[in-house]
Design a protein around this motif. Sequence first.
Motif, PDB file in Angstrom:
ATOM      1  N   PHE A 117      14.961   1.137  -2.420  1.00  0.00           N
ATOM      2  CA  PHE A 117      13.772   1.502  -1.662  1.00  0.00           C
ATOM      3  C   PHE A 117      13.978   1.122  -0.196  1.00  0.00           C
ATOM      4  O   PHE A 117      14.869   0.342   0.137  1.00  0.00           O
ATOM      5  CB  PHE A 117      12.529   0.752  -2.177  1.00  0.00           C
ATOM      6  N   VAL A 118      13.116   1.650   0.647  1.00  0.00           N
ATOM      7  CA  VAL A 118      13.070   1.257   2.054  1.00  0.00           C
ATOM      8  C   VAL A 118      11.758   0.535   2.299  1.00  0.00           C
ATOM      9  O   VAL A 118      10.695   0.993   1.873  1.00  0.00           O
ATOM     10  CB  VAL A 118      13.188   2.477   2.988  1.00  0.00           C
ATOM     11  N   SER A 119      11.835  -0.619   2.957  1.00  0.00           N
ATOM     12  CA  SER A 119      10.638  -1.362   3.330  1.00  0.00           C
ATOM     13  C   SER A 119      10.208  -0.949   4.731  1.00  0.00           C
ATOM     14  O   SER A 119      10.926  -1.174   5.704  1.00  0.00           O
ATOM     15  CB  SER A 119      10.898  -2.870   3.295  1.00  0.00           C
ATOM     16  N   HIS A 120       9.037  -0.330   4.842  1.00  0.00           N
ATOM     17  CA  HIS A 120       8.524   0.028   6.160  1.00  0.00           C
ATOM     18  C   HIS A 120       7.996  -1.212   6.883  1.00  0.00           C
ATOM     19  O   HIS A 120       7.971  -1.254   8.116  1.00  0.00           O
ATOM     20  CB  HIS A 120       7.435   1.089   6.018  1.00  0.00           C
ATOM     21  N   GLU A 121       7.598  -2.226   6.131  1.00  0.00           N
ATOM     22  CA  GLU A 121       7.107  -3.455   6.750  1.00  0.00           C
ATOM     23  C   GLU A 121       8.210  -4.163   7.521  1.00  0.00           C
ATOM     24  O   GLU A 121       7.997  -4.662   8.634  1.00  0.00           O
ATOM     25  CB  GLU A 121       6.533  -4.384   5.674  1.00  0.00           C
ATOM     26  N   GLU A 145       9.090 -13.717  -4.974  1.00  0.00           N
ATOM     27  CA  GLU A 145       8.887 -12.380  -4.412  1.00  0.00           C
ATOM     28  C   GLU A 145       7.549 -12.318  -3.691  1.00  0.00           C
ATOM     29  O   GLU A 145       6.535 -12.786  -4.203  1.00  0.00           O
ATOM     30  CB  GLU A 145       8.939 -11.315  -5.519  1.00  0.00           C
ATOM     31  N   LEU A 146       7.572 -11.765  -2.490  1.00  0.00           N
ATOM     32  CA  LEU A 146       6.362 -11.637  -1.696  1.00  0.00           C
ATOM     33  C   LEU A 146       5.445 -10.541  -2.217  1.00  0.00           C
ATOM     34  O   LEU A 146       4.229 -10.723  -2.310  1.00  0.00           O
ATOM     35  CB  LEU A 146       6.737 -11.348  -0.237  1.00  0.00           C
ATOM     36  N   ASN A 147       6.017  -9.412  -2.572  1.00  0.00           N
ATOM     37  CA  ASN A 147       5.233  -8.224  -2.905  1.00  0.00           C
ATOM     38  C   ASN A 147       5.471  -7.782  -4.344  1.00  0.00           C
ATOM     39  O   ASN A 147       6.528  -7.237  -4.659  1.00  0.00           O
ATOM     40  CB  ASN A 147       5.604  -7.088  -1.941  1.00  0.00           C
ATOM     41  N   PRO A 148       4.507  -7.982  -5.242  1.00  0.00           N
ATOM     42  CA  PRO A 148       4.700  -7.613  -6.647  1.00  0.00           C
ATOM     43  C   PRO A 148       4.857  -6.113  -6.865  1.00  0.00           C
ATOM     44  O   PRO A 148       5.364  -5.685  -7.912  1.00  0.00           O
ATOM     45  CB  PRO A 148       3.422  -8.124  -7.327  1.00  0.00           C
ATOM     46  N   SER A 149       4.456  -5.301  -5.881  1.00  0.00           N
ATOM     47  CA  SER A 149       4.588  -3.847  -6.026  1.00  0.00           C
ATOM     48  C   SER A 149       6.047  -3.397  -6.066  1.00  0.00           C
ATOM     49  O   SER A 149       6.351  -2.340  -6.622  1.00  0.00           O
ATOM     50  CB  SER A 149       3.880  -3.137  -4.870  1.00  0.00           C
ATOM     51  N   VAL A 150       6.948  -4.187  -5.493  1.00  0.00           N
ATOM     52  CA  VAL A 150       8.349  -3.772  -5.429  1.00  0.00           C
ATOM     53  C   VAL A 150       8.996  -3.742  -6.821  1.00  0.00           C
ATOM     54  O   VAL A 150       9.514  -2.700  -7.238  1.00  0.00           O
ATOM     55  CB  VAL A 150       9.140  -4.665  -4.460  1.00  0.00           C
ATOM     56  N   CYS A 183      13.548 -10.960   9.201  1.00  0.00           N
ATOM     57  CA  CYS A 183      12.872 -11.917   8.304  1.00  0.00           C
ATOM     58  C   CYS A 183      13.366 -13.333   8.593  1.00  0.00           C
ATOM     59  O   CYS A 183      13.875 -14.013   7.702  1.00  0.00           O
ATOM     60  CB  CYS A 183      13.157 -11.519   6.852  1.00  0.00           C
ATOM     61  N   PRO A 184      13.219 -13.807   9.831  1.00  0.00           N
ATOM     62  CA  PRO A 184      13.817 -15.093  10.215  1.00  0.00           C
ATOM     63  C   PRO A 184      13.251 -16.284   9.463  1.00  0.00           C
ATOM     64  O   PRO A 184      13.927 -17.307   9.320  1.00  0.00           O
ATOM     65  CB  PRO A 184      13.503 -15.187  11.712  1.00  0.00           C
ATOM     66  N   GLU A 192       0.801  -1.204   0.000  1.00  0.00           N
ATOM     67  CA  GLU A 192       0.000   0.000   0.000  1.00  0.00           C
ATOM     68  C   GLU A 192       0.846   1.272   0.000  1.00  0.00           C
ATOM     69  O   GLU A 192       0.348   2.355  -0.232  1.00  0.00           O
ATOM     70  CB  GLU A 192      -0.920  -0.002   1.233  1.00  0.00           C
ATOM     71  N   GLU A 193       2.120   1.156   0.315  1.00  0.00           N
ATOM     72  CA  GLU A 193       2.931   2.353   0.442  1.00  0.00           C
ATOM     73  C   GLU A 193       3.456   2.819  -0.912  1.00  0.00           C
ATOM     74  O   GLU A 193       3.520   2.063  -1.876  1.00  0.00           O
ATOM     75  CB  GLU A 193       4.094   2.105   1.396  1.00  0.00           C
ATOM     76  N   ASN A 194       3.830   4.072  -0.952  1.00  0.00           N
ATOM     77  CA  ASN A 194       4.409   4.651  -2.154  1.00  0.00           C
ATOM     78  C   ASN A 194       5.924   4.576  -2.024  1.00  0.00           C
ATOM     79  O   ASN A 194       6.514   5.276  -1.208  1.00  0.00           O
ATOM     80  CB  ASN A 194       3.945   6.101  -2.303  1.00  0.00           C
ATOM     81  N   PHE A 195       6.551   3.725  -2.804  1.00  0.00           N
ATOM     82  CA  PHE A 195       7.999   3.563  -2.717  1.00  0.00           C
ATOM     83  C   PHE A 195       8.691   4.811  -3.269  1.00  0.00           C
ATOM     84  O   PHE A 195       8.387   5.258  -4.372  1.00  0.00           O
ATOM     85  CB  PHE A 195       8.444   2.330  -3.499  1.00  0.00           C
ATOM     86  N   THR A 196       9.637   5.338  -2.512  1.00  0.00           N
ATOM     87  CA  THR A 196      10.401   6.514  -2.921  1.00  0.00           C
ATOM     88  C   THR A 196      11.850   6.107  -3.129  1.00  0.00           C
ATOM     89  O   THR A 196      12.478   5.565  -2.213  1.00  0.00           O
ATOM     90  CB  THR A 196      10.332   7.609  -1.849  1.00  0.00           C
ATOM     91  N   PRO A 197      12.408   6.339  -4.312  1.00  0.00           N
ATOM     92  CA  PRO A 197      13.804   5.961  -4.552  1.00  0.00           C
ATOM     93  C   PRO A 197      14.760   6.670  -3.600  1.00  0.00           C
ATOM     94  O   PRO A 197      14.631   7.867  -3.335  1.00  0.00           O
ATOM     95  CB  PRO A 197      14.038   6.405  -6.002  1.00  0.00           C
ATOM     96  N   GLN A 198      15.699   5.884  -3.073  1.00  0.00           N
ATOM     97  CA  GLN A 198      16.738   6.411  -2.189  1.00  0.00           C
ATOM     98  C   GLN A 198      18.086   6.197  -2.880  1.00  0.00           C
ATOM     99  O   GLN A 198      18.423   5.075  -3.261  1.00  0.00           O
ATOM    100  CB  GLN A 198      16.733   5.677  -0.846  1.00  0.00           C
ATOM    101  N   ALA A 199      18.866   7.273  -3.032  1.00  0.00           N
ATOM    102  CA  ALA A 199      20.160   7.171  -3.705  1.00  0.00           C
ATOM    103  C   ALA A 199      21.160   6.420  -2.838  1.00  0.00           C
ATOM    104  O   ALA A 199      21.163   6.544  -1.607  1.00  0.00           O
ATOM    105  CB  ALA A 199      20.694   8.556  -4.024  1.00  0.00           C
ATOM    106  N   THR A 200      22.006   5.608  -3.474  1.00  0.00           N
ATOM    107  CA  THR A 200      23.098   4.936  -2.775  1.00  0.00           C
ATOM    108  C   THR A 200      24.420   5.449  -3.344  1.00  0.00           C
ATOM    109  O   THR A 200      24.453   6.163  -4.345  1.00  0.00           O
ATOM    110  CB  THR A 200      23.014   3.405  -2.926  1.00  0.00           C
ATOM    111  N   ALA A 201      25.512   5.081  -2.694  1.00  0.00           N
ATOM    112  CA  ALA A 201      26.804   5.704  -2.970  1.00  0.00           C
ATOM    113  C   ALA A 201      27.329   5.457  -4.380  1.00  0.00           C
ATOM    114  O   ALA A 201      28.147   6.244  -4.871  1.00  0.00           O
ATOM    115  CB  ALA A 201      27.835   5.236  -1.940  1.00  0.00           C
TER     116      ALA A 201
END
Length: 321
Positions: free
Chosen positions: A20-24, A93-98, A169-170, A5-14
Amino acid sequence: MSDSEENFTPQATADGSFTFVSHEFGESFHSHFGAKQESFLKFVAPTQLATSAHKPVLRLLDICYGLGYNTAAALQTIWAVNPSCNVELIGLELNPSVPQAAIAHHLFDNWNYEYTAILTQLAFEHQVQTDRLKASLLIGDARTSIGLVHQLDFQADAIFLDPFSPPQCPHLWTVEFLKLVSQCLHADGILATYSCAAAVRTALLAAGLQIGSTPPVGRRSPGTVAAYPRDGEQISTGKVAVSFCPLPHIPFAPYPLLPPLSQEEKEHLLTRAAIPYRDPQLKSPADVIVMRRRQEQQTCLLEPTSRWRKRWLRGNEELII
């Protein structure tokens, strides 16, 4: 709010790539040191795909497909070496939105990537078939999906094991799950993961695999590779303790022997940290799996991990002095 349900926002890496960041799960999908470099250096290189690409058919199992970076790096590497290699790929994959969000945000644009159309079709249709690729993306709990992979008798030349961290995620790092994963690994195949957790390594050993250590990428901790022992190789396991010994060169082995663990890493497998996660029915919630492991750690007779850590910190300080 779930990730679906969340809106994924791209996060730059080095390294200039995005994640993305998973809030779940409370974690980023990649290290901030570089999302793209992780795929090539933690998964593609350790599974030696540049060598395996010379095969006429190459089978890949991408566990926790996520944004699709590991698959993207694999296809780029394989077809650069051998454009006629036929690739069979299964992603879990658990979440097709990713993966869909990765395409919607054009995250492959700065890769100068020529197979985005394939990744787009896989993300939205979950199936791709071309003259050199047969790919499926299985959506759902990987603990269920891995059973479907096994039923297909899919034997992967390379397995990418890329869930979120074991504490978060054990259920995808348990002895029972990794035993099913190992059954989908070809006798000459290689599994790679970013994790060097003792609990993960002992679970891989319990699955009948031998393990090795891969160089750190963007952090101090190494990753792990695993494969079935070759003829002439011996590996013995107790409840947790493992005996390692130098192995002779085997000229008919399809790739070099796995890089050995350091003495520090070997001793880590003799501490309470090495008690693995367990999920006997493959359906326990995460908190139950964590609690089950904690209870086993409290009753075991292994060395406390804190004592091992202090011993090696003291030893390293002495070396510096």
